[in-house]
Design a protein around this motif. Structure first.
Motif, PDB file in Angstrom:
ATOM      1  N   LEU A  38      12.985  -3.036  -1.019  1.00 46.21           N
ATOM      2  CA  LEU A  38      12.107  -1.966  -0.636  1.00 46.21           C
ATOM      3  C   LEU A  38      11.617  -1.312  -1.875  1.00 46.21           C
ATOM      4  O   LEU A  38      12.310  -1.466  -2.958  1.00 46.21           O
ATOM      5  CB  LEU A  38      13.062  -1.106   0.240  1.00 46.21           C
ATOM      6  CG  LEU A  38      14.017  -1.825   1.459  1.00 46.21           C
ATOM      7  CD1 LEU A  38      14.771  -0.676   1.940  1.00 46.21           C
ATOM      8  CD2 LEU A  38      12.946  -2.297   2.202  1.00 46.21           C
ATOM      9  N   PRO A  39      10.660  -0.813  -1.937  1.00 40.84           N
ATOM     10  CA  PRO A  39       9.986   0.008  -3.115  1.00 40.84           C
ATOM     11  C   PRO A  39      10.428   1.212  -3.177  1.00 40.84           C
ATOM     12  O   PRO A  39      11.056   1.770  -2.271  1.00 40.84           O
ATOM     13  CB  PRO A  39       8.321  -0.079  -2.597  1.00 40.84           C
ATOM     14  CG  PRO A  39       8.417   0.210  -0.987  1.00 40.84           C
ATOM     15  CD  PRO A  39       9.702  -0.918  -0.491  1.00 40.84           C
ATOM     16  N   SER A  40      10.297   1.853  -4.270  1.00 39.33           N
ATOM     17  CA  SER A  40      10.806   3.112  -4.886  1.00 39.33           C
ATOM     18  C   SER A  40       9.986   4.324  -4.029  1.00 39.33           C
ATOM     19  O   SER A  40      10.834   5.328  -3.978  1.00 39.33           O
ATOM     20  CB  SER A  40      10.751   3.286  -6.365  1.00 39.33           C
ATOM     21  OG  SER A  40       9.281   2.895  -6.589  1.00 39.33           O
ATOM     22  N   ASP A  53       1.682   2.337   5.926  1.00 40.75           N
ATOM     23  CA  ASP A  53       0.719   2.718   5.093  1.00 40.75           C
ATOM     24  C   ASP A  53       1.440   2.940   3.598  1.00 40.75           C
ATOM     25  O   ASP A  53       1.142   4.033   3.065  1.00 40.75           O
ATOM     26  CB  ASP A  53      -0.102   3.714   5.378  1.00 40.75           C
ATOM     27  CG  ASP A  53      -0.998   3.390   6.749  1.00 40.75           C
ATOM     28  OD1 ASP A  53      -1.174   2.110   6.704  1.00 40.75           O
ATOM     29  OD2 ASP A  53      -1.027   4.234   7.620  1.00 40.75           O
ATOM     30  N   LEU A  54       2.454   2.375   3.292  1.00 38.98           N
ATOM     31  CA  LEU A  54       3.219   2.750   1.892  1.00 38.98           C
ATOM     32  C   LEU A  54       2.007   2.175   0.847  1.00 38.98           C
ATOM     33  O   LEU A  54       1.364   1.450   0.950  1.00 38.98           O
ATOM     34  CB  LEU A  54       4.424   2.002   1.955  1.00 38.98           C
ATOM     35  CG  LEU A  54       5.652   2.174   2.971  1.00 38.98           C
ATOM     36  CD1 LEU A  54       6.503   1.395   2.779  1.00 38.98           C
ATOM     37  CD2 LEU A  54       5.931   3.608   2.579  1.00 38.98           C
ATOM     38  N   ASP A  55       2.372   3.387  -0.285  1.00 41.60           N
ATOM     39  CA  ASP A  55       1.598   2.958  -1.515  1.00 41.60           C
ATOM     40  C   ASP A  55       1.990   1.820  -2.300  1.00 41.60           C
ATOM     41  O   ASP A  55       1.196   1.160  -2.951  1.00 41.60           O
ATOM     42  CB  ASP A  55       1.726   4.094  -2.293  1.00 41.60           C
ATOM     43  CG  ASP A  55       0.952   5.330  -1.798  1.00 41.60           C
ATOM     44  OD1 ASP A  55       0.328   5.293  -0.967  1.00 41.60           O
ATOM     45  OD2 ASP A  55       1.491   6.602  -2.086  1.00 41.60           O
ATOM     46  N   LEU A  86       3.855  -9.528   1.790  1.00 35.25           N
ATOM     47  CA  LEU A  86       3.856  -8.235   1.393  1.00 35.25           C
ATOM     48  C   LEU A  86       3.559  -7.147   2.569  1.00 35.25           C
ATOM     49  O   LEU A  86       2.531  -7.655   3.266  1.00 35.25           O
ATOM     50  CB  LEU A  86       2.841  -7.882  -0.019  1.00 35.25           C
ATOM     51  CG  LEU A  86       3.112  -8.543  -1.161  1.00 35.25           C
ATOM     52  CD1 LEU A  86       2.069  -8.351  -1.933  1.00 35.25           C
ATOM     53  CD2 LEU A  86       4.671  -8.094  -1.697  1.00 35.25           C
ATOM     54  N   CYS A  87       4.220  -6.139   2.823  1.00 32.40           N
ATOM     55  CA  CYS A  87       3.714  -5.386   4.126  1.00 32.40           C
ATOM     56  C   CYS A  87       3.946  -3.802   3.672  1.00 32.40           C
ATOM     57  O   CYS A  87       4.846  -3.277   2.656  1.00 32.40           O
ATOM     58  CB  CYS A  87       4.918  -5.614   5.102  1.00 32.40           C
ATOM     59  SG  CYS A  87       4.814  -7.292   5.888  1.00 32.40           S
ATOM     60  N   ASP A  88       3.087  -3.204   4.227  1.00 26.74           N
ATOM     61  CA  ASP A  88       3.118  -1.640   3.820  1.00 26.74           C
ATOM     62  C   ASP A  88       3.877  -0.829   4.863  1.00 26.74           C
ATOM     63  O   ASP A  88       3.747   0.159   5.029  1.00 26.74           O
ATOM     64  CB  ASP A  88       1.545  -1.149   3.728  1.00 26.74           C
ATOM     65  CG  ASP A  88       0.799  -1.536   5.206  1.00 26.74           C
ATOM     66  OD1 ASP A  88       1.561  -1.828   6.293  1.00 26.74           O
ATOM     67  OD2 ASP A  88      -0.449  -1.229   5.205  1.00 26.74           O
ATOM     68  N   HIS A  89       4.703  -1.389   5.808  1.00 25.40           N
ATOM     69  CA  HIS A  89       5.717  -0.816   6.726  1.00 25.40           C
ATOM     70  C   HIS A  89       7.014  -1.509   6.974  1.00 25.40           C
ATOM     71  O   HIS A  89       7.066  -2.601   6.357  1.00 25.40           O
ATOM     72  CB  HIS A  89       5.021  -0.648   8.049  1.00 25.40           C
ATOM     73  CG  HIS A  89       4.278  -1.877   8.693  1.00 25.40           C
ATOM     74  ND1 HIS A  89       3.342  -2.562   8.319  1.00 25.40           N
ATOM     75  CD2 HIS A  89       5.125  -2.771   9.588  1.00 25.40           C
ATOM     76  CE1 HIS A  89       3.187  -3.713   8.914  1.00 25.40           C
ATOM     77  NE2 HIS A  89       4.288  -3.737   9.599  1.00 25.40           N
ATOM     78  N   LEU A  90       7.768  -0.955   7.294  1.00 22.26           N
ATOM     79  CA  LEU A  90       9.258  -1.497   7.742  1.00 22.26           C
ATOM     80  C   LEU A  90       9.319  -1.792   9.135  1.00 22.26           C
ATOM     81  O   LEU A  90       9.237  -0.860  10.241  1.00 22.26           O
ATOM     82  CB  LEU A  90      10.244  -0.603   7.299  1.00 22.26           C
ATOM     83  CG  LEU A  90      10.348  -0.233   5.852  1.00 22.26           C
ATOM     84  CD1 LEU A  90      11.578   0.766   5.370  1.00 22.26           C
ATOM     85  CD2 LEU A  90      10.263  -1.347   4.850  1.00 22.26           C
TER      86      LEU A  90
END
Length: 1299
Positions: free
Chosen positions: A779-781, A837-839, A892-896
């Motif tokens: 998970l990203p910061s 839509d995570l950065d 790589l995904c911009d959501h969970l």
């Protein structure tokens, strides 16, 4: 004077114990252990006495021992129990010849091949339970197979008696019987000639291990005692040959204590005296475990309302200073001895008067009351000194102790409970209790002791430790409760490992270390806790040596027990709702069964440091919730949530498939449990186990995917009672929840390791990937901005991870794609906003279920709950592939959400139904073709006259190639199922080789036709067939070798890495060894086939044109019909393999129909070749009739091959017949045939040409003959002017017509 008083008291006591006229009648010894009944005559038998009856039993075990005096050649019966109303055998064991017969509820069961030899004892045990359909018969402890043979007297289907043993029936031993006017009448020719002993009946079903290990214990419904049998019809004999050795015994007796000081003896003093008496008179091999004594008073016998045993049927007056007591003693005999010998030893040792060392008391035991019974185990409950058990032949009376509350230490309550065959009824308080003043020497002080011991010698741990505790802890001061020998897995001492030494290859325990735990009740009041603890420690520390075993203790841990009772509890089970009352530790609570209140359930309150309820004993109760739909009537509450979970687990335990409605019921209950209860880790694990069982079942889960995902996420979101993080793991699913500190959050990773072998996956939090990882998510910061805002007293933010190892839960709706990974997900509980839509992308790495060695297209997807009308489906929005290898793909995904990897399987065949049918058609067709191809090859190979010419030899090679192709195809799936990569490569290469060889020989057939009908002159080819064979078999071999050199991975199977050792279904295309590389497939198979079939199609068209030209130029009288032409075209089509071209058109709307046509034509190609080139060829049929037929069907063999003239040709008249036929010389040794054409006036050779003999390829074609002139000269001239076909070819065609 004092002497006379003592003498008088002794006389009175002896009179009370033995006189039948003043006190009690003399009763003979009851036990029949060591004795046998000898059945000699045909009418000898035993039957139950009238006062003895058998209750209704829903399960039972019956055992007996028998020995035949002579060979049992006629039918015999060991025992028979008949239904009291219906005239059929309710239960029985007998035999005929070399087999044993069992009767149960009117059905006869036969155990064949059970030979009971004479002069040898056999132990037979029969067990049955209402939960099972068949009984179980054990002979000498070994289970034997039985076959049901229903007779006329079967149990009716309507009454429920077939589900339990009918009560109040009639039982005979040694013969079968029937009821005649209410009287037992022995059936003739059913008696056994031999001896029977140890007939016992228990009211429960014993398992296989129990039947073999505890066969020397007494029954609880029928015992081997003389008081229950009418023994007038057969004698009782002593038989020392029947030995049954056992260690655990229960001894009951009546004794009197004479107190010479004129005072009464209190019950606790009587217990101490009895304990000392037994220790002194019993031998060293008999160890005392427990001695319980209670006073037999007038109130005790009369007011209790309990029927006492035969030795105490009257209540009598006794002098005040002579007290009479019942005594219950538990002993163990080490080493074990024969039961009859132990019973005799106990009677001899206890019948003599005993004088107490203090000189004030004398003990006198009544000999006839000494009753020694072998028991399976001792009761786990504590029996205090005033407790005893008295038995009678037809009723069992159990006395248990109800501990007084701590506030009343001076009184003790004796509760008497009578157990009958159907129920357990507690008497009223006034009639069932005796209140006795409790001396001041009893306390409520309990300790729990855990100790490690080292034992030297050969021993049984439980027996040795029991004997040691009884000997080292004084019975008048303390009582040992509930000894447990801990298994090695539960021992926390690092030195507790057994040392083994070997002697002559046999391992023997020399020095072993054991660990045990037990409770101790202090029998003295006003005891100092610290002093008693030190005393117990000191006594246990003393060394112990009994001559054969030495024992030393280490690590003695003593703790005082403060919780002495179990609180009241409501327990909801599949067998109903039970309300257990508050119960003191060490005692049993009883509740009536909800469905059948006449039966009771019991539950033990375990006395320990944390006194608690044990699992209830519900064997006597029937199910209330029998099936999954019954759960609809169970209301889920916070109190019974865990119980409902246990009910669901029990219902799913035996379900391999769950239908739609059952899934609806189960999932609805799981949702109710999650909504109304507090999810603790224990309850959460139970819920995860149920979901795992559902996922592993063979059920259609597609309509419930979203529901299962929501329930799983709710479990993680609502779980409490953990610190930091918690993981719940089951074989098919795992979840982890992690509490987060938003201020310190940088990243969080979740990894899963699993071997796909049915074991539970292993979870790793904040650990980097390693070998064996099947799923990993990082998970990203930037996720810290999505965490919810919490107050001071609120729970911290939570991240939940989920892992699913059953891909079938997620069925893709995308055509040509399949899920090729496990599924992993991540979510944030109560997120402040939707996480999308995570950065910075979340990174997901998934392991491929099928290695992508061919570099097929993979796609990163997530589970969209809204697709497919709310049923969910895969979607790729917001996810992209980062990198991919044969084993892993990183996304790589911009959501969970839930993530997976799809594999492109666009080469997958049609739908499952059509694929199954096509598979069956293909395998059946290949099998049939293989058979007829073999017949064709054998026919042309064995009969030398059929294989003289080249077309026949080419046909043989084509059939061999097709036969190899069919056989390799048939065994391909089986070879692939072995899971050996090298074997799979070999199978794929062989299939590739024979396919190319078949195509090549089809092309060579076309070449041969081209030489025969198109390019006629100057076509002599030396070593014609040899070169064809080199090309037909060598070219495919070179291609296969080239493929192995260039790309060895091209051959194989999708599943070769799974090493599955079971035969998969035939339509499993993944489990098939074949070319896996698209480039290799299209170049070495498709392109090669296209070239061959293009050439074959061209030759086919040219041949048809040539035949048409010859047909037009032929005389009108020689033309054939349409059917002959169609037959010729079909024959050419098969030889040239033009049916394979259908495969190039299997696309578009007509794909399925063309696939059926393609499979049918090509798999049956061998059958069609047999029909056209064997069955429909006249010369082949003639060879069959010459060599294979007999009688009028047989033909005589002609001297010359060419003498078989064509009947058809002779029948047709010619206007100008030739004067002489054209001679033909065929050289078998050379590779050519010479044909000569001449006129009637000259023998000069006109033309000569050496060429291959190609007469067979147009076997079924009826070609027109070249026109011949009326005269010799004119004939040749006309032939040259009107037909350019040379004379040698006309001769070949003539031969075809003659054939």
């Amino acid at each position: 004077m004092i002497f006379h008083q003592k003498f008088l008291k002794t006389f009175v006591c002896l009179s009370l114990l033995s006189s039948s006229s003043l006190t009690v009648e003399r009763v003979p010894q009851l036990s029949l252990w060591g004795k046998v009944v000898d059945f000699r005559s045909g009418s000898s038998h035993w039957k139950l006495k009238p006062h003895v009856s058998i209750p209704a039993l829903q399960e039972f075990t019956v055992c007996l021992s028998l020995k035949f005096e002579v060979e049992a050649i006629s039918p015999w019966t060991a025992f028979m129990y008949r239904h009291p109303e219906a005239q059929y055998a309710e239960l029985g064991i007998g035999g005929e010849w070399d087999h044993v017969v069992v009767w149960l509820f009117g059905t006869r069961w036969t155990a064949p091949q059970v030979n009971l030899r004479p002069s040898q004892w056999y132990s037979l045990c029969l067990t049955w339970s209402h939960t099972k359909d068949t009984p179980a018969l054990y002979v000498n402890g070994n289970l034997v197979d039985m076959i049901a043979d229903p007779t006329v007297d079967t149990c009716p289907s309507s009454p429920p008696s077939c589900h339990k043993l009918a009560p109040n029936g009639t039982l005979t031993l040694g013969a079968a019987h029937q009821l005649n006017g209410g009287n037992i009448q022995v059936l003739p020719f059913t008696s056994m000639v031999g001896r029977v002993s140890l007939f016992r009946l228990w009211q429960r079903e014993r398992g296989r291990q129990e039947v073999a290990s505890v066969n020397c214990t007494e029954g609880d419904v029928l015992k081997w005692e003389s008081d229950i049998w009418d023994t007038q019809m057969a004698a009782v004999l002593l038989d020392p040959s029947l030995q049954c050795e056992w260690s655990f015994y229960e001894v009951r007796l009546i004794f009197a204590i004479i107190c010479y000081d004129g005072n009464n003896t209190e019950v606790y003093t009587a217990r101490d005296i009895a304990h000392q008496w037994l220790r002194e008179v019993l031998p060293d091999s008999i160890y005392l475990h427990r001695v319980s004594v209670f006073e037999a008073t007038r109130s005790g016998a009369k007011d209790s309302g309990v029927k006492t045993s035969h030795e105490d049927r009257q209540v009598r007056w006794v002098p005040p200073n002579i007290n009479r007591y019942h005594c219950l003693v538990h002993i163990s005999v080490i080493p074990c001895m024969d039961v009859a010998a132990v019973q005799h030893e106990m009677t001899v040792d206890l019948r003599s008067p005993y004088h107490h060392p203090g000189g004030q008391h004398q003990v006198l035991a009544k000999e006839s009351s000494i009753h020694t019974t072998p028991v399976e185990r001792f009761s786990s409950a504590t029996i205090s000194p005033e407790v005893a058990t008295v038995s009678s032949p037809d009723t069992t009376t159990k006395f248990t102790t109800t501990a007084s509350p701590p506030t009343s230490p001076r009184t003790t309550t004796l509760t008497t409970t009578r157990t009958s065959d159907t129920s357990t009824t507690s008497t009223s308080a006034s009639a069932a209790t005796i209140t006795t003043a409790r001396p001041s020497t009893i306390s409520e002080l309990y300790f729990e002791v855990k100790v490690n011991v080292s034992i030297t010698g050969n021993y049984d741990p439980e027996r040795t430790l029991s004997t040691w505790l009884v000997s080292c802890l004084p019975g008048d001061m303390m009582t040992v409760l509930d000894l447990q020998v801990l298994p090695r897995a539960q021992r926390n001492h690092p030195r507790l490992q057994s040392n083994l030494t070997s002697s002559d290859g046999v391992f023997i325990y020399r020095v072993s270390r054991e660990s045990c735990i037990f409770q101790v009740q202090v029998m003295m009041s006003h005891s100092d806790t610290q002093e008693m603890e030190e005393l117990i420690r000191h006594l246990l520390s003393l060394p112990y040596d009994n001559g054969s075993i030495t024992l030393e203790t280490q690590d003695i841990k003593i703790s005082r027990i403060l919780i002495l009772k179990c609180n009241a509890e409501t327990h909801h089970t599949r067998k109903g709702l039970f309300r257990w009352p508050a119960t003191s530790g060490g005692e049993n609570a009883t509740c009536p069964c909800p469905k059948n209140p006449r039966h009771n359930a019991t539950r033990h309150c375990k006395l320990c440091l944390s006194t608690h309820w044990m699992a209830p004993d519900l064997e006597a109760c029937s199910f209330v919730v029998e099936t999954i739909p019954d759960l609809d009537h169970v209301e889920v509450t916070d109190d019974n949530a865990l119980h409902v979970v246990e009910m669901i687990e029990g219902l799913l335990r035996n379900h391999t498939t769950i239908n739609y409605q059952e899934l609806v019921t189960v999932l609805n209950k799981l949702q109710d449990i999650v909504n109304v209860s507090v999810i603790t880790p224990y309850l959460g694990q139970a819920l995860i186990n149920i979901i795992s069982d559902i996922l592993e079942s063979d059920s259609d889960l597609l309509p419930f995917t979203n529901t299962i995902l929501n329930i799983t996420e709710a479990v993680g979101d609502r779980m409490v009672g953990y610190e930091g993080s918690s993981s719940l793991v089951a074989p098919a699913i795992a979840i982890s929840v992690v509490d987060i500190d938003p201020a310190k959050f940088v990243t969080l990773t979740f990894g899963v390791s699993s071997d796909r072998a049915g074991t539970k996956p292993e979870i790793f939090i904040n650990s980097f990937p390693f070998n064996g990882t099947v799923a990993f998510i990082s998970l990203p910061s930037v996720l810290q901005h999505s965490f919810p805002q919490v107050g001071l007293h609120q729970s911290p933010p939570r991240v939940q991870f989920q892992f699913y190892s059953i891909p079938m839960l997620f069925k893709s709706s995308l055509t040509g794609q399949t899920l090729n990974s496990f599924v992993v997900s991540a979510s944030v509980t109560n997120a402040s906003s939707p996480i999308k839509d995570l950065d910075e992308d979340a990174k997901v790495t998934l392991h491929h279920l099928i290695p992508n060695t061919l570099n097929k297209d993979v796609q990163c997807v997530y589970w969209n709950f809204n697709k497919n009308d709310g049923q969910g489906g895969w979607d790729d929005q917001g996810c992209r592939k980062y990198n991919s290898s044969p084993d892993y793909t990183t996304c790589l995904c911009d959501h969970l959400t839930h993530f997976g990897v799809l594999l492109d399987v666009s080469r997958t065949p049609v739908d499952a139904a059509d694929e199954q049918i096509l598979t069956i058609v293909t395998y059946v067709g290949c099998g049939v073709s293989s058979l007829f191809l073999g017949i064709t090859v054998v026919t042309y190979t064995v009969f030398e006259k059929l294989r003289r010419d080249y077309p026949s030899q080419i046909l043989i090679n084509l059939c061999l190639a097709l036969l190899g192709l069919n056989l390799v195809f048939l065994v391909n799936s089986w070879l692939s199922s072995w899971g050996l990569y090298a074997l799979c490569v070999a199978a794929a290469a062989a299939l590739h080789y024979f396919l190319l060889a078949s195509f090549t020989w089809m092309g060579l057939e076309a070449v041969n036709m081209y030489f025969a009908l198109v390019k006629v002159f100057n076509v002599y080819v030396p070593s014609y067939i040899l070169k064809f064979c080199a090309l037909g078999w060598g070219l495919p071999l070179m291609i296969c070798i080239l493929v192995l050199i260039v790309n060895r991975e091209a051959y194989g199977s999708h599943l070769y890495t799974d090493a599955q050792h079971s035969l998969e279904t035939l339509d499993d295309s993944d489990n098939f060894c074949w070319l896996q590389d698209d480039v290799t497939f299209y170049v070495s198979v498709v392109a090669y086939a296209v070239l061959v079939f293009l050439f074959n199609t061209g030759v086919f068209v040219v041949v048809l044109i040539q035949i048409r030209h010859m047909r037009v130029n032929s005389p009108a009288g020689t033309r054939r019909g349409l059917m002959h032409d169609l037959k010729g075209v079909a024959s050419l089509t098969l030889l040239l393999g033009l049916t394979w071209t259908v495969g190039f058109f299997t696309w578009g709307p007509a794909r399925v129909a063309l696939l059926y046509l393609f499979s049918g034509l090509n798999t049956l190609q061998g059958l069609l070749i047999f029909l056209f080139h064997c069955l429909m060829k006249e010369n082949v049929r003639k060879q069959w009739r010459i060599h294979l037929c007999f009688g009028r069907f047989r033909l005589e063999e002609h001297s010359e091959w060419s003498n078989s003239a064509s009947a058809g040709a002779a029948a047709k008249p010619r206007l100008n017949p030739p004067r002489a036929s054209l001679p033909s010389v065929h050289s078998v040794k050379s590779s050519s045939t010479e044909s000569t054409s001449a006129s009637s006036d000259s023998s000069q050779r006109d033309s000569s040409c050496k060429r291959p003999n190609l007469g067979l390829f147009v076997t079924s074609l009826v070609l027109p003959r070249a026109q011949r002139g009326p005269t010799a000269t004119g004939a040749l001239s006309s032939q040259r002017d009107t037909n350019q076909t040379p004379g040698w070819r006309n001769h070949s065609l003539d031969r075809q017509e003659q054939r």
